[in-house]
Design an enzyme around this catalytic site. Structure first.
Site, PDB file in Angstrom:
ATOM      1  N   MET A   1       0.837  -1.201   0.000  1.00 58.49           N
ATOM      2  CA  MET A   1       0.000   0.000   0.000  1.00 58.49           C
ATOM      3  C   MET A   1       0.876   1.257   0.000  1.00 58.49           C
ATOM      4  O   MET A   1       0.391   2.355   0.287  1.00 58.49           O
ATOM      5  CB  MET A   1      -0.935  -0.003   1.210  1.00 58.49           C
ATOM      6  CG  MET A   1      -1.916  -1.179   1.157  1.00 58.49           C
ATOM      7  SD  MET A   1      -3.443  -0.880   2.040  1.00 58.49           S
ATOM      8  CE  MET A   1      -2.833  -0.591   3.680  1.00 58.49           C
ATOM      9  N   GLY A   2       2.160   1.100  -0.313  1.00 60.83           N
ATOM     10  CA  GLY A   2       3.045   2.253  -0.412  1.00 60.83           C
ATOM     11  C   GLY A   2       3.533   2.741   0.930  1.00 60.83           C
ATOM     12  O   GLY A   2       3.473   2.018   1.916  1.00 60.83           O
TER      13      GLY A   2
ATOM     14  N   HIS B   1       8.912   1.210   3.417  1.00 58.30           N
ATOM     15  CA  HIS B   1       9.976   1.228   4.420  1.00 58.30           C
ATOM     16  C   HIS B   1      10.832  -0.018   4.245  1.00 58.30           C
ATOM     17  O   HIS B   1      10.619  -0.800   3.294  1.00 58.30           O
ATOM     18  CB  HIS B   1       9.383   1.336   5.827  1.00 58.30           C
ATOM     19  CG  HIS B   1       8.301   0.343   6.137  1.00 58.30           C
ATOM     20  ND1 HIS B   1       8.509  -1.017   6.123  1.00 58.30           N
ATOM     21  CD2 HIS B   1       6.981   0.517   6.450  1.00 58.30           C
ATOM     22  CE1 HIS B   1       7.392  -1.638   6.441  1.00 58.30           C
ATOM     23  NE2 HIS B   1       6.437  -0.732   6.622  1.00 58.30           N
TER      24      HIS B   1
ATOM     25  N   HIS C   1       9.106  -3.374   3.510  1.00 59.96           N
ATOM     26  CA  HIS C   1       8.730  -3.577   2.100  1.00 59.96           C
ATOM     27  C   HIS C   1       9.973  -3.878   1.254  1.00 59.96           C
ATOM     28  O   HIS C   1       9.947  -4.742   0.371  1.00 59.96           O
ATOM     29  CB  HIS C   1       8.060  -2.321   1.540  1.00 59.96           C
ATOM     30  CG  HIS C   1       6.800  -1.920   2.244  1.00 59.96           C
ATOM     31  ND1 HIS C   1       6.695  -0.778   2.992  1.00 59.96           N
ATOM     32  CD2 HIS C   1       5.573  -2.501   2.304  1.00 59.96           C
ATOM     33  CE1 HIS C   1       5.469  -0.667   3.486  1.00 59.96           C
ATOM     34  NE2 HIS C   1       4.765  -1.703   3.086  1.00 59.96           N
TER      35      HIS C   1
ATOM     36  N   GLN D   1     -10.297  -2.876   1.648  1.00 59.01           N
ATOM     37  CA  GLN D   1      -9.831  -3.579   2.850  1.00 59.01           C
ATOM     38  C   GLN D   1      -9.895  -2.713   4.099  1.00 59.01           C
ATOM     39  O   GLN D   1      -9.488  -3.150   5.173  1.00 59.01           O
ATOM     40  CB  GLN D   1      -8.429  -4.157   2.638  1.00 59.01           C
ATOM     41  CG  GLN D   1      -7.304  -3.149   2.595  1.00 59.01           C
ATOM     42  CD  GLN D   1      -6.004  -3.802   2.165  1.00 59.01           C
ATOM     43  OE1 GLN D   1      -5.841  -4.236   1.020  1.00 59.01           O
ATOM     44  NE2 GLN D   1      -5.048  -3.899   3.077  1.00 59.01           N
TER      45      GLN D   1
ATOM     46  N   LYS E   1       4.926 -10.197   8.926  1.00 56.73           N
ATOM     47  CA  LYS E   1       4.323  -9.180   9.804  1.00 56.73           C
ATOM     48  C   LYS E   1       2.796  -9.353   9.836  1.00 56.73           C
ATOM     49  O   LYS E   1       2.162  -9.211  10.863  1.00 56.73           O
ATOM     50  CB  LYS E   1       4.695  -7.795   9.268  1.00 56.73           C
ATOM     51  CG  LYS E   1       3.850  -6.650   9.743  1.00 56.73           C
ATOM     52  CD  LYS E   1       4.401  -6.091  11.021  1.00 56.73           C
ATOM     53  CE  LYS E   1       3.489  -5.128  11.731  1.00 56.73           C
ATOM     54  NZ  LYS E   1       2.644  -4.308  10.908  1.00 56.73           N
TER      55      LYS E   1
ATOM     56  N   VAL F   1      10.651  -7.320   9.593  1.00 57.64           N
ATOM     57  CA  VAL F   1      11.762  -6.377   9.776  1.00 57.64           C
ATOM     58  C   VAL F   1      11.380  -5.425  10.906  1.00 57.64           C
ATOM     59  O   VAL F   1      10.245  -4.926  10.950  1.00 57.64           O
ATOM     60  CB  VAL F   1      12.051  -5.596   8.476  1.00 57.64           C
ATOM     61  CG1 VAL F   1      13.146  -4.559   8.699  1.00 57.64           C
ATOM     62  CG2 VAL F   1      12.442  -6.555   7.359  1.00 57.64           C
TER      63      VAL F   1
ATOM     64  N   SER G   1       6.134  -0.444  10.425  1.00 57.25           N
ATOM     65  CA  SER G   1       4.786  -0.327   9.875  1.00 57.25           C
ATOM     66  C   SER G   1       4.565   1.118   9.458  1.00 57.25           C
ATOM     67  O   SER G   1       5.043   2.047  10.121  1.00 57.25           O
ATOM     68  CB  SER G   1       3.749  -0.700  10.947  1.00 57.25           C
ATOM     69  OG  SER G   1       2.461  -0.239  10.546  1.00 57.25           O
ATOM     70  N   SER G   2       3.825   1.285   8.363  1.00 63.21           N
ATOM     71  CA  SER G   2       3.497   2.650   7.926  1.00 63.21           C
ATOM     72  C   SER G   2       2.678   3.369   8.986  1.00 63.21           C
ATOM     73  O   SER G   2       2.625   4.588   9.017  1.00 63.21           O
ATOM     74  CB  SER G   2       2.710   2.602   6.614  1.00 63.21           C
ATOM     75  OG  SER G   2       3.453   1.882   5.655  1.00 63.21           O
TER      76      SER G   2
HETATM   77  P1  AMP Z   1       1.355  -2.966   3.457  1.00 64.64           P
HETATM   78  O1  AMP Z   1       1.931  -1.911   2.592  1.00 64.64           O
HETATM   79  O2  AMP Z   1       1.332  -2.609   4.911  1.00 64.64           O
HETATM   80  O3  AMP Z   1       0.057  -3.527   2.941  1.00 64.64           O
HETATM   81  O4  AMP Z   1       2.374  -4.177   3.383  1.00 64.64           O
HETATM   82  C1  AMP Z   1       2.744  -4.739   2.154  1.00 64.64           C
HETATM   83  C2  AMP Z   1       3.549  -5.982   2.396  1.00 64.64           C
HETATM   84  O5  AMP Z   1       4.695  -5.658   3.192  1.00 64.64           O
HETATM   85  C3  AMP Z   1       2.765  -7.044   3.187  1.00 64.64           C
HETATM   86  O6  AMP Z   1       3.069  -8.327   2.648  1.00 64.64           O
HETATM   87  C4  AMP Z   1       3.297  -6.882   4.591  1.00 64.64           C
HETATM   88  O7  AMP Z   1       3.217  -8.056   5.361  1.00 64.64           O
HETATM   89  C5  AMP Z   1       4.740  -6.505   4.309  1.00 64.64           C
HETATM   90  N1  AMP Z   1       5.332  -5.811   5.464  1.00 64.64           N
HETATM   91  C6  AMP Z   1       4.854  -4.709   6.088  1.00 64.64           C
HETATM   92  N2  AMP Z   1       5.612  -4.397   7.156  1.00 64.64           N
HETATM   93  C7  AMP Z   1       6.592  -5.340   7.215  1.00 64.64           C
HETATM   94  C8  AMP Z   1       7.677  -5.594   8.113  1.00 64.64           C
HETATM   95  N3  AMP Z   1       7.921  -4.814   9.154  1.00 64.64           N
HETATM   96  N4  AMP Z   1       8.479  -6.644   7.858  1.00 64.64           N
HETATM   97  C9  AMP Z   1       8.232  -7.460   6.780  1.00 64.64           C
HETATM   98  N5  AMP Z   1       7.230  -7.290   5.908  1.00 64.64           N
HETATM   99  C10 AMP Z   1       6.414  -6.246   6.129  1.00 64.64           C
END
Ligand code: AMP
Length: 282
Positions: free
Chosen positions: A30-31, A34, A37, A61, A149, A176, A185-186
């Protein structure tokens, strides 16, 4: 790196790549990218000829009172992260490109998605399954990489891929963390300074649980009680759940079976109302 905004253009590009015999890896995000990602991109980079990253804040979602509007959108910075990690195609569609005004088809997984986050976010995983299906149909990946995560998301999507016979290999990359243990986390940027200072205690409590398991504690109830009491003692935390479940089915376990037990938690921070999730596998 090519940036594509149009859904059909991505699909045509993916079809042409496949016709040339190229393999494709997809990392859906979702951009507001960090290092978490970026680790998925690095894991995906070596698995295929072409690496596609999608950046899309997926409206389906988010629940009605969730943070869809305020979710951070930082496409320029995201482009830089993608370039630095060898991404070939960045797919950044507008919501209207993905969801037609007549859109009425959703994908629902109805077992793994019921507990944990599914309890307080009843339409969340339907949105996740739907968008991941759409992205698979557009990017036509051979392999897709997701983060541990979001452990329940991994279980739900693996089940969906199995049930619907989707020809995509599902790969999972480890969590991570910041140097103090907080999972990246974003949403961490929503935290107040006081909340940010104590947030690593979530991970610390999970580590203590790991130690208790290593020392022989087997009762899920005992471990859950420990977590709730530990975090519940600080008014900055409002623990939403701790669930001790089978890592594949997300079904509750009474007794820890080492190797496939997922211990997943969600905690609401009381000042900013930010909801943080974390987990360990025992
Ligand atoms: P999101 O942008 O939050 O939807 O995350 C996109 C992808 O990145 C998903 O598969 C998350 O599980 C993964 N992700 C987000 N935060 C972390 C993290 N701290 N460590 C590893 N993967 C992550």
């Amino acid at each position: 790196m090519k940036v594509i905004h149009d859904a059909k253009e991505l699909q045509q590009t993916a079809l042409a790549l496949r016709a040339q015999g190229k393999t494709i890896a997809l990392v859906p995000t979702m951009g507001n990218l960090h290092a978490g990602h970026a680790s998925l991109m690095d894991a995906a980079r070596s698995r295929a000829d072409v690496l596609i990253v999608s950046v899309f804040v997926n409206p389906t979602q988010f629940g009605p009172n969730e943070d869809y509007e305020k979710y951070p959108r930082t496409l320029d910075a995201d482009c830089e992260v993608c370039r630095a990690h060898g991404v070939d195609i960045l797919f950044s569609p507008a919501p209207a490109t993905i969801y037609a005004p007549t859109f009425s088809t959703y994908v629902t997984e109805s077992a793994c998605s019921q507990g944990l986050c599914g309890r307080s976010r009843p339409t969340h995983f339907r949105g996740v399954c739907t968008i991941v299906n759409i992205l698979f149909n557009l990017a036509l990946p051979h392999v897709a990489v997701f983060g541990q995560k979001d452990a329940q998301q991994v279980a739900v999507l693996k089940r969906m891929v199995q049930d619907l016979h989707i020809p995509v290999e599902m790969a999972v990359a480890p969590i991570v963390r910041e140097s103090d243990g907080l999972a990246l986390s974003s949403r961490n940027q929503y935290l107040s300074p006081e909340e940010r200072a104590v947030a690593p205690e979530i991970r610390a409590a999970l580590r203590e649980i790991s130690e208790k398991i290593a020392a022989g504690t087997e009762s899920a109830e005992t471990l859950a009680e420990f977590f709730m009491n530990k975090l519940g003692a600080n008014p900055l935390f409002e623990p939403e759940y701790i669930e001790i479940v089978d890592n594949a089915t997300m079904l509750p376990l009474k007794k820890i079976t080492r190797g496939n037990t997922l211990i997943a938690v969600a905690v609401r921070m009381t000042q900013s109302r930010t909801r943080l999730i974390d987990n360990i596998v025992a």
